[in-house]
Write an enzyme that holds these catalytic residues in place. Structure first.
Site, PDB file in Angstrom:
ATOM      1  N   TYR B 448       0.823  -1.231   0.000  1.00  0.00           N
ATOM      2  CA  TYR B 448       0.000   0.000   0.000  1.00  0.00           C
ATOM      3  C   TYR B 448       0.845   1.264   0.000  1.00  0.00           C
ATOM      4  O   TYR B 448       2.067   1.200   0.014  1.00  0.00           O
ATOM      5  CB  TYR B 448      -1.079  -0.022   1.074  1.00  0.00           C
ATOM      6  CG  TYR B 448      -0.740  -0.156   2.539  1.00  0.00           C
ATOM      7  CD1 TYR B 448       0.534   0.004   3.053  1.00  0.00           C
ATOM      8  CD2 TYR B 448      -1.772  -0.449   3.430  1.00  0.00           C
ATOM      9  CE1 TYR B 448       0.773  -0.111   4.410  1.00  0.00           C
ATOM     10  CE2 TYR B 448      -1.535  -0.572   4.801  1.00  0.00           C
ATOM     11  CZ  TYR B 448      -0.263  -0.392   5.280  1.00  0.00           C
ATOM     12  OH  TYR B 448      -0.036  -0.506   6.616  1.00  0.00           O
ATOM     13  N   GLU B 449       0.189   2.390  -0.096  1.00  0.00           N
ATOM     14  CA  GLU B 449       0.881   3.681  -0.251  1.00  0.00           C
ATOM     15  C   GLU B 449       1.757   3.725  -1.498  1.00  0.00           C
ATOM     16  O   GLU B 449       2.818   4.334  -1.499  1.00  0.00           O
ATOM     17  CB  GLU B 449       1.751   3.989   0.966  1.00  0.00           C
ATOM     18  CG  GLU B 449       0.985   4.499   2.136  1.00  0.00           C
ATOM     19  CD  GLU B 449       0.034   5.597   1.727  1.00  0.00           C
ATOM     20  OE1 GLU B 449      -1.112   5.514   2.159  1.00  0.00           O
ATOM     21  OE2 GLU B 449       0.408   6.490   0.952  1.00  0.00           O
ATOM     22  N   GLY B 450       1.277   3.102  -2.571  1.00  0.00           N
ATOM     23  CA  GLY B 450       2.102   2.966  -3.775  1.00  0.00           C
ATOM     24  C   GLY B 450       2.971   1.735  -3.610  1.00  0.00           C
ATOM     25  O   GLY B 450       3.837   1.714  -2.734  1.00  0.00           O
TER      26      GLY B 450
END
Lengths: 609, 609
Positions: B448-450
C-alpha cells in the site's frame, strides 16, 4: 481469482526432451513397462483429477481448517470425498512397490504428479505425501510379514502413515527425545515370535496424526529402548497403529494413543497438525534397535524432496493465478507510449517492472521443475539401475542434492509466491484472490522437514566437509561433461554462464574447506550461502539442458511448438541476467568468513532497553 | 512469546550522538523549545504508553479483527480504551502545528514514537498514522477557517482523518477515477461565501474509513469536477466528513456516505480496511480545482515514510521476540564442542547460522533506524530551517529518498520478520508465538501507499531521469563530504565500503540514464534494482555515521556504554560483509538491461496447458 492448469507442456518437455526419460525407463528392467504414452496418460489423468477434486477445495479448506472435537479431527468439507476418489484411482500408491500393490512408477514421473497435488491443494497434499514416505520406509526396513500386512492398505489409501519425531523440547536435536519403548509380553493376537513394545511419550507437529480420511493411521515413532545409549545413537523406530492390527492384518481395538489437540497455524490449515500422546501404546520395532534414526532418514529424505516440490507447486499456481489477474488488469500506459490507445489504459504487462515480477516467479519455477526432475531421475537410477556403479554414483548425487532440493526449492517457492502476490497490488493482500494463501502455505516449507538452515548445515557438514569435497568434485565433473555435449553457438551464453558459476562455486568451496578444517564455525557461517550458490549452479546446469533441448526442438520442429521453445529460451535468459548474478554476492558473503557472525557476544544479542 | 521493549538506547544514540539533533533544534526558532531532556522524557513516556496500552492488544486484535455490523465497524476489544488514553496524552498531535493545538515536535523525534506505535500494534497504529498525514495536508492546503475548524479536533484524536484515493478499477493510475463532485447551492449552515460539493463514487481500501474510535471521521477524497480535464490533471481534493460540520465547527447530521464492508485481509486485522460509498455526500474543496493530486502528495509523502517505519517497527519487534525465544531454546552443541557441557544442549545462539538469522534482522533494523532519522532530519530542515537554501536542499534530499524510505524499509522489514520467524523453527509457524503475525502485518507495507514497484518507478523517473541525475549528484556530494569528516583508522573499512558502493551506484546510474534516454523501458526495467542499490548506499553512509559515533563514544566514555558501542561496530561489520555485497548482484542485474524483460511476447506470459 485463483487459477491453475497443470503445466503439462513443460512437464512433457522436461521428461521427454530434456531428460529423454522414456529411453532410461526402457533400459531398466523395473521400469520397462512404462513408455511415453503411458506416462502421458498418467500426467493427463493426474492433471484432471487434481484439478477437478482438489483445487476447488483449496480456498474453502483454508477458510474452514481442521476441527478438533472430543479427541477426533474433522478435515475440511469435501476432503473425505476427494480423498476417496483419489484413493480409488490408485494415486496414493503411484510410486509404491508393485510386490505390495503399488504402481511402481519411477520418481521422475511421480514428482510431476506431486507438483500437481501441492499446487492444487497443499493442505490436502500433505496426507498422501507423508503416507508415501512411510510406505517407502517400511518397504526398505520392515520385515516381510509387516510389509505384507501394512503396505497394500497404505498404497490403497485405506490406512495412512505419519512421521513422529519432534517433541516439545527438541526438533533438530533428536538425541534429546524422551519418548520411551518398553518390551511387552506377547499378546494373544501377535504373530509367532513377534515382540511388541509399549510406547510412552508426547510428539508434536504430527502431520495427519489424527483425521477422518482413512480407517487406520500408522504412526512411525522415534523412541528410546530401556538400554539405549545416550544421544542420537540410542534412538529406535516403532510402528504404532491407531487401531491394533492382528497377525492376519485385521483391525482390532483402539491403541493407547490419542490426539491432544491441533496447532493453530499461519497456513496449511487443511492439514491436521497434531499433538500426539502415546500412553503405553503398543508398537513393533522397525529395523534394528538403536538404528531408528538411520531408518527414519529413508523417510526424511523422501519428504525433503517432496517438501521442495511443495515450494515448486505453490510457486507455479501463484504465478498462474497472478497471470490470470494481469490478463484483465489495465493501469497506466507503456513507457514508450500507449500500447492500446483505444482503451483507457494498457494491460499491466506493458510495464517492465510488472514483467520483472512475473519472470522472477516463472524462471524460478521452470528451473525448479527441471531440477526436481533431475534429482528424481537420480533417485530412479539409484533404485532401479542394474549396474551397481551407476547406482552408487546416483546415490551420491542424491545425497549431495537432497538438502539443496529441500531448501533451495522452498526458498525460491516462497519468493515466487511473495512476488506473485506483489503483482496484484492491494488485491494480493485480500483473501478472496487466493494469492496470500499461497504465501502462507509456502512459508512452512522452509521450516519443517529440517529447517533450511539445518539443510545447509547437512550440506556443508556431511555432504561437503566429511568427504573433503569428493561429492562436489564428481557433481562438477558430470556437469562439465554435459556442458561439453551438444548445443550450438546461439546458446553459448548459457554454457559460459554455467561454467563460470561452477568455477566460482569450486573456488569458494575449496577455500571454505581449508578454513573449516581450522575452525568449524567457518562451515556453519557459510552454510546457507553455499547451499544457495550450489542451487544457482545446479539451476544454471538445468537451464543449459533446457536451452539445448529448446534449440533442438526448434531445429527439429519438436512437439513443444515454436512459441514454447522461444519462450523457454527467453525465460532462461532472464535467469542468466537476473537470477544467476546473485552468485556474485554469495561469493563475497562466504569469503567474509565467520568473524562477522561470531564477533558479537551472545549476551549482546538480547535486547536491553 | 512476543516481547518488546522500545529500543531507547539506540534511539538516544541516533538522535544525540549520530545526528546531534538537540544542536539542530536549538538552532531553529520553531524547535528551540525542545532540548535533549524533553526529548528523552517524550521517548520514555512514549515507550511506556505504547508498551502498556498497545502491545497487550496486538495478538488479541489480530485474532479478533474488526467487525462490520449494520454499517458500523467495531474495532477489536480494548482499542477504544487504548485510543482514548493516547488521545488524552496528546500523542496524536505530537507533530502537529502548535497554532492549531499540535505539539509541534520535529519529525526526527516523532519517527521514534511512530516506530514504537508500529512495533507494539501495527493494526492500531494505522488510525493515528493516517490522521497525522491528513492534518499535515490540511495544514498545508486548507484555508484558515477550515484549519481552525478541523485541526484542533484532529490533533486531539477527537476526529480522525482518512485518505480516499483508490477505486475498484484503479489504484496506481488515479487518472482513471470515476468519483465526481458537483457544486451545491449553499446550505444554511455554510460559512459566508463557502462553496459545497456533492461527492458521489466508491472508494476502496480506505484505512479507518469507518470505526468506533472517534466522534467524527474526516475523509480526504479525490474526485473530478464537472469541467475536469481528462487524466490525472483533472483531479480535485475534497474534505468530506462523516458528520456534517457547521461554520462554528459543531457536528451536524450524518453525511450521505457509508461503509459498504470490510476487506478480509492477510494481516493488519485490527485496522478497518473499508469500502466507502459516497452518495452525494457534502464536501468542501481543499486547494485549487484540478490540483488535488499535488495536494494529496503532501499526505502521500508523509504516509510513505510512515509506512517505511511500519517495516522498521515490525522488524524490531520480530527481532526482539525471536531473541526472547533464543534465550530459552537449547538445541545441539556448538560446532567446536559443548559451550555448556553441564546442560543437555547449548543455547541456539552458539550456532553460526542462527546468529546469521539474528544479525540479518538486527543489522537491517539498526541501519533502517538511522536512515529513518536521517530522512526525518531532512524533513525538519525543509520545514523549519530559517535559510531558504538549506530548506531547498533538504527538500530535494527528501524527494530523492522518500521512495527509498518507503520501499527499502518495507522490503527489509518484511525480510527481517521472515528471518526472525525462521529462527523459531516450527514454533514460528504457530500463531501463539506471534512471529507469524509480524510477517503477515509487514507484508502489506510493501503494497500500500504505492507498491514498492511504483516507488521504484518514481525514483528512476521523477527523481533521477527527470533532473538528469542532479539530485543524486548532490546526494553523492553530501555523502562524500561527510565521509571525509572524522573517524579513525579503526573504521576505515566502513569509509572504504561506503565510497566503493557510492561509486558503483554513480556508474550504474550514469549508464542507465544514457540508455533510458534512448529507450524508456530501460528505466522501468532497472527501477527496482536501482532503488535497492541506492538503499544499500544510503545504509552504508548511515553505518559510517554510526561507526564514527560509536568510536567517539568509546573514546569519550559516552552515555551508550562500552558494550553498546562495541555491539554497534560488530553489527555494522555484519552489514559490510553480509548485506552490502548485494550491490554486486544488483549492478550486474541493472547492466543486463531491459531485453531480458521485454524479449518475451505478452501472450507467452499467460499459462497455456
Amino acid at each position: 481469482m485463483a487459477s491453475y492448469r497443470a503445466p503439462l507442456r513443460d512437464m512433457r518437455f522436461i521428461l521427454n526432451e530434456v531428460f529423454q526419460a522414456p529411453e532410461t525407463w526402457a533400459a531398466m528392467p523395473a521400469t520397462q513397462a512404462l513408455d511415453a504414452d503411458l506416462a502421458e496418460a498418467i500426467l493427463e489423468e493426474g492433471a484432471r483429477v487434481t484439478g477437478a477434486e482438489l483445487f476447488p477445495l483449496n480456498q474453502s479448506g483454508d477458510a474452514e481448517g481442521c476441527r478438533f472435537e472430543g479427541g477426533e479431527v474433522r478435515t475440511p468439507t469435501g476432503f473425505q470425498a476427494a480423498f476417496a476418489t483419489l484413493a480409488e484411482g490408485g494415486w496414493f500408491g503411484l510410486g509404491g512397490n508393485p510386490e505390495h500393490d503399488g504402481q511402481g512408477m519411477p520418481k521422475q514421473l511421480t514428482v510431476a504428479f506431486e507438483e500437481m497435488l501441492y499446487a492444487t491443494n497443499t493442505g490436502f497434499a500433505l496426507y498422501p505425501a507423508l503416507n508415501s514416505g512411510a510406505t517407502l520406509l517400511l518397504d526398505s526396513h520392515a520385515d516381510a510379514a509387516t510389509k505384507a500386512r501394512y503396505l497394500p492398505k497404505m498404497h490403497a489409501g485405506q490406512w495412512l502413515g505419519t512421521m513422529c519425531l519432534t517433541e516439545p523440547h527438541c526438533g533438530t536435536d533428536l538425541g534429546l527425545i524422551n519418548t520411551r519403548a518398553e518390551p511387552l509380553p506377547a499378546p494373544g493376537d501377535a504373530a509367532p515370535g513377534e515382540q511388541r513394545y509399549a510406547i510412552t511419550g508426547t510428539k508434536i507437529w504430527i502431520t495427519g496424526g489424527e483425521h477422518d480420511l482413512a480407517e487406520n493411521i500408522v504412526h512411525l515413532v522415534l523412541a528410546k529402548l530401556p538400554d539405549a545409549p545416550a544421544g542420537s545413537r540410542g534412538i529406535s523406530l516403532f510402528l504404532v497403529p491407531k487401531f491394533r492390527v492382528d497377525a492376519r492384518g485385521e483391525l482390532g481395538e483402539r491403541n493407547a494413543l490419542s490426539c491432544g489437540g491441533l496447532e493453530h497455524k499461519m497456513g496449511i490449515k487443511g492439514s491436521a497438525t497434531c499433538v500426539m500422546n502415546f500412553d503405553g501404546a503398543e508398537g513393533i520395532l522397525i529395523g534394528e534397535p538403536h538404528q531408528g534414526l538411520a531408518a527414519m532418514f529413508t523417510m526424511m529424505n523422501y519428504e525433503r524432496l517432496s517438501i521442495g516440490i511443495q515450494g515448486l507447486g505453490l510457486g507455479e499456481v501463484a504465478y498462474q493465478s497472478a497471470m490470470d489477474f494481469a490478463r484483465e488488469r489495465r493501469q497506466s500506459r507503456a513507457p514508450s507510449g500507449p500500447a492500446e490507445p483505444e482503451a483507457a489504459a494498457d494491460p499491466i504487462l506493458v510495464h517492465p517492472d510488472v514483467r520483472r515480477m512475473a519472470l522472477e516467479a516463472r524462471a524460478w519455477n521452470e528451473g525448479g521443475r527441471a531440477f526436481t526432475a533431475f534429482v528424481a531421475g537420480q533417485l530412479d537410477l539409484a533404485k532401479f539401475h542394474p549396474e551397481a556403479a551407476v547406482r552408487d554414483q546416483a546415490d551420491e548425487m542424491v545425497a549431495l542434492l537432497t538438502p539443496v532440493a529441500k531448501a533451495f526449492l522452498t526458498d525460491r517457492g516462497f519468493e515466487a509466491t511473495v512476488t506473485a502476490q506483489q503483482l496484484y497490488g492491494g488485491n494480493g493482500y485480500c483473501v478472496e484472490w487466493g494469492a496470500e494463501q499461497y504465501v502462507r502455505d509456502a512459508r512452512i516449507a522452509m521450516i519443517y522437514e529440517g529447517t533450511n538452515g539445518i539443510q545447509a548445515m547437512d550440506l556443508v557438514g556431511r555432504k561437503l566437509a566429511r568427504n573433503r569435497g569428493a561429492y562436489l568434485a564428481r557433481f562438477a565433473a558430470a556437469m562439465r561433461a554435459d556442458l561439453a555435449e551438444g548445443g550450438d553457438a546461439e546458446i553459448a551464453d548459457f554454457r559460459d554462464a554455467a561454467i563460470q558459476a561452477l568455477a566460482r562455486l569450486e573456488a569458494v568451496s575449496d577455500g571454505l574447506l581449508a578454513r573449516g578444517a581450522a575452525d568449524p564455525d567457518e562451515l556453519g557461517a557459510a552454510a546457507t550461502d553455499v547451499l544457495e550458490l550450489l542451487g544457482l549452479v545446479a539451476y544454471a546446469w538445468m537451464w543449459w539442458k533446457m536451452a539445448r533441448a529448446a534449440r533442438h526442438g526448434l531445429a527439429a520442429d519438436g512437439p513443444g511448438g515454436e512459441a514454447f521453445y522461444r519462450a523457454k529460451l527467453a525465460v532462461g535468459r532472464y535467469f542468466l541476467s537476473r537470477q544467476l548474478p546473485k552468485a556474485l554476492s554469495l561469493e563475497a558473503r562466504i569469503q567474509g568468513g565467520a568473524e562477522p557472525l561470531m564477533g558479537l557476544d551472545e549476551e549482546a544479542f538480547y535486547p536491553v532497553d
